[in-house]
Design a protein around this motif. Structure first.
Motif, short mmCIF file in Angstrom:
data_model
loop_
_atom_site.label_atom_id
_atom_site.label_comp_id
_atom_site.label_asym_id
_atom_site.label_seq_id
_atom_site.Cartn_x
_atom_site.Cartn_y
_atom_site.Cartn_z
N ALA A 21 37.32 -32.44 -10.79
CA ALA A 21 36.57 -31.67 -11.54
C ALA A 21 36.64 -31.91 -13.07
O ALA A 21 37.77 -32.52 -13.41
N SER A 66 37.15 -30.31 -15.46
CA SER A 66 37.87 -29.25 -16.01
C SER A 66 39.53 -29.64 -15.52
O SER A 66 40.47 -29.08 -16.05
N HIS A 67 39.74 -30.50 -14.66
CA HIS A 67 41.01 -30.74 -14.09
C HIS A 67 41.79 -31.68 -15.06
O HIS A 67 41.39 -32.71 -15.68
N HIS A 77 34.38 -31.00 -0.84
CA HIS A 77 33.29 -30.75 -2.22
C HIS A 77 33.34 -29.74 -2.91
O HIS A 77 33.77 -29.80 -4.18
N ALA A 78 33.58 -28.54 -2.30
CA ALA A 78 33.82 -27.24 -3.23
C ALA A 78 35.13 -27.02 -3.61
O ALA A 78 34.96 -26.53 -4.92
N MET A 79 36.02 -27.46 -3.05
CA MET A 79 37.58 -27.21 -3.63
C MET A 79 37.56 -28.17 -4.62
O MET A 79 38.28 -28.03 -5.54
N LEU A 105 35.22 -29.40 -6.69
CA LEU A 105 34.57 -28.93 -7.69
C LEU A 105 35.22 -27.80 -8.36
O LEU A 105 34.95 -27.50 -9.62
N ALA A 106 35.95 -26.77 -7.54
CA ALA A 106 36.65 -25.77 -8.27
C ALA A 106 37.66 -26.12 -8.89
O ALA A 106 38.51 -25.16 -9.60
N GLY A 107 38.21 -27.33 -8.88
CA GLY A 107 39.51 -27.72 -9.78
C GLY A 107 40.55 -27.61 -9.05
O GLY A 107 41.74 -27.75 -9.57
N LEU A 108 40.65 -27.29 -7.71
CA LEU A 108 41.78 -27.28 -6.96
C LEU A 108 42.62 -28.69 -6.88
O LEU A 108 43.91 -28.58 -6.78
N ASP A 133 26.72 -34.37 -8.82
CA ASP A 133 27.57 -33.78 -9.78
C ASP A 133 28.08 -34.86 -10.71
O ASP A 133 28.63 -34.37 -11.89
N ARG A 158 29.78 -32.78 -13.68
CA ARG A 158 30.57 -31.70 -13.14
C ARG A 158 31.85 -32.14 -12.34
O ARG A 158 32.99 -31.71 -12.17
#
Length: 312
Positions: free
Chosen positions: A175, A177-178, A229-231, A233-236, A249, A254
């Motif tokens: 992500a 933001s990571h 994909h969702a994890m 994107l969430a920055g995990l 993305d 993103r």
């Protein structure tokens, strides 16, 4: 005389080798144990070599037995393929087309091929499932599916025929933001290992609990590409995604590629996708139509970023 060799003897030899005992082979084959023992003895007399060492509690393949087992398995596979081909030549249209697809394969290509097949064979039902890693090959071996789409080189089996379809780019992404997105590159394996890696786990027995493509000792194991994909994107954490799933993305910022050469040039690793079926199971008209349509669509989509590959 080698002309006295029979397929029945060879199948018994293979079954004893696979099961580890004459008794277990007899149970699998639905024969009495004495018939199996007698057939193996006749085979050994015909070949002029001892296939098993019977000195212990269980029969053990001799060096000669191990060498000949390779040829016997090949002969039986070819015979099964011949029988399947003969049955297929006289078969009618199947009632159902069953397919297991690797979760990494682009669904738009799959759907287009199935739509063509359904239009050509409207009476044929479709049973479709998506599985990861060794799942598609296991579905073929367990006879849960007639066809499977397999991605990668880790799950080959001599009982399965594979035909290459297309390359799928696996992109290491994170992500925006990571912290890895802002880390000065190029990053080495130690830098990646400091961060959680989102990885796909294999519910099938084929990987033998091996980790495939895992770099970091810290992992989050997920059961599907959508949740992976969702994890990410969430920055995990970071992980590899198929290019067709990550493309939008990446284009919108993103997601960003992980700045490393450890995971392939430009964090990209091409993997081949194959269409597979059992050698001993004939393909009906609808299955052959689907295979032809999928191969043609994959060939036409090779240069299309939104299908099999990521944006440059």
């Amino acid at each position: 005389m080698l002309d006295a060799l029979s397929l029945d003897q060879m199948r018994m030899f293979l079954t004893v080798a696979e099961t580890g005992s004459f008794r277990a082979a007899a149970l699998r084959l639905g024969r009495v144990q004495s018939a199996v023992s007698h057939a193996i003895a006749r085979l050994e007399d015909t070949l002029g070599v001892a296939l098993f060492d019977r000195g212990g509690h269980r029969p053990v393949l001799t060096a000669e037995g191990k060498a000949l087992l390779v040829h016997v398995r090949d002969v039986l596979l070819r015979v099964d393929a011949l029988r399947a081909r003969a049955r297929g030549l006289g078969s009618g249209v199947e009632l159902e087309l069953s397919l297991t697809v690797d979760v990494l394969f682009p669904p738009l290509l799959l759907g287009a091929a199935l739509a063509e097949t359904s239009a050509a064979y409207p009476s044929v039902g479709i049973r479709l499932s998506a599985e990861a890693l060794g799942g598609p090959v296991t579905a073929l071996l367990d006879k849960r599916s007639q066809l499977a789409i397999v991605v990668g080189e880790s799950f080959r089996d001599p009982r399965i025929a594979l035909e290459a379809l297309t390359a799928i780019d696996m992109i290491a992404v994170v992500a925006a933001s990571h912290p890895l997105a802002r880390a000065p590159g190029p990053l080495d394996a130690a830098a990646l290992a400091d961060h959680l890696q989102i990885v796909q786990f294999d519910p099938s027995p084929l990987t033998g609990q091996r980790d495939i493509g895992v770099v970091s000792p810290r992992t989050c194991r997920v059961g599907g590409q959508d949740i992976k994909h969702a994890m990410i994107l969430a920055g995990l954490g970071w992980g590899r995604l198929p290019g067709w799933l990550a493309a939008e993305d990446l284009a919108r910022g993103r997601l960003v590629r992980v700045g490393t050469g450890v995971l392939g040039r430009q964090a990209r690793l091409p993997m081949e996708a194959y269409l597979g079926h059992r050698l001993d199971e004939p393909l009906g008209p609808a299955a052959r139509s689907f295979a032809a349509a999928l191969a043609r669509l994959c060939a036409g989509a090779e240069a299309t970023p939104e299908t099999t590959k990521a944006s440059p």
